[in-house]
Design a protein around this motif. Structure first.
Motif, short mmCIF file in Angstrom:
data_model
loop_
_atom_site.label_atom_id
_atom_site.label_comp_id
_atom_site.label_asym_id
_atom_site.label_seq_id
_atom_site.Cartn_x
_atom_site.Cartn_y
_atom_site.Cartn_z
N ILE A 1 33.32 26.52 45.50
CA ILE A 1 33.76 25.12 45.61
C ILE A 1 35.28 24.99 45.55
O ILE A 1 35.81 23.89 45.46
N GLY A 2 35.98 26.12 45.60
CA GLY A 2 37.44 26.10 45.64
C GLY A 2 38.08 25.69 44.34
O GLY A 2 39.10 24.99 44.32
N GLY B 1 28.55 21.51 46.00
CA GLY B 1 28.31 22.94 45.80
C GLY B 1 26.90 23.23 45.30
O GLY B 1 26.33 24.29 45.59
N LEU B 2 26.34 22.28 44.57
CA LEU B 2 24.98 22.43 44.06
C LEU B 2 23.93 22.01 45.09
O LEU B 2 22.74 22.03 44.82
N THR C 1 36.06 15.44 41.60
CA THR C 1 35.57 16.72 41.07
C THR C 1 34.05 16.71 40.98
O THR C 1 33.39 17.70 41.32
N LEU C 2 33.48 15.61 40.54
CA LEU C 2 32.03 15.48 40.47
C LEU C 2 31.41 15.66 41.85
O LEU C 2 30.39 16.34 42.01
N SER C 3 32.05 15.11 42.87
CA SER C 3 31.57 15.26 44.24
C SER C 3 31.64 16.71 44.70
O SER C 3 30.71 17.21 45.33
N THR D 1 21.92 12.37 42.85
CA THR D 1 20.89 13.33 42.45
C THR D 1 21.33 14.06 41.19
O THR D 1 20.52 14.26 40.26
N LEU D 2 22.59 14.44 41.13
CA LEU D 2 23.11 15.11 39.94
C LEU D 2 22.99 14.20 38.71
O LEU D 2 22.50 14.62 37.65
N VAL D 3 23.40 12.97 38.85
CA VAL D 3 23.33 12.02 37.75
C VAL D 3 21.86 11.80 37.32
O VAL D 3 21.55 11.75 36.13
N LYS D 4 20.98 11.72 38.28
CA LYS D 4 19.55 11.55 37.98
C LYS D 4 19.02 12.73 37.17
O LYS D 4 18.33 12.55 36.18
#
Length: 74
Positions: free
Chosen positions: A32-33, A60-61, A53-55, A67-70
């Motif tokens: 993810i650099g 990367g996931l 950063t969250l994006s 979806t990550l927050v869920k």
């Protein structure tokens, strides 16, 4: 919900997904650099993530931010 709780929940969801995808912390950070020294504290819940950063992490996931927050239960 407290800030620290949100960070910990996100951290746990990120770590579990990264591991499920077969990445080490170092290989994921590279993908993810991001430098591993910056990425490590994210998984410890010690970083207050910007939306950018969250994006990067979510992408990367192979998830979107929602979806990550869920999965984090936030």
């Amino acid at each position: 919900m407290e800030k620290a709780t949100i960070q910990k929940r996100l951290a746990n969801a990120i770590r579990k997904r990264r591991e499920a995808l077969g990445f080490s912390q170092e290989s994921f950070a590279d993908a993810i650099g991001m430098h591993r020294a910056y990425y490590g504290p994210i998984e410890l819940g010690k970083k207050n993530l910007t939306i950018f950063t969250l994006s990067r992490v979510a992408t990367g996931l192979k998830w979107d931010i929602a979806t990550l927050v869920k999965h984090a239960g936030v």
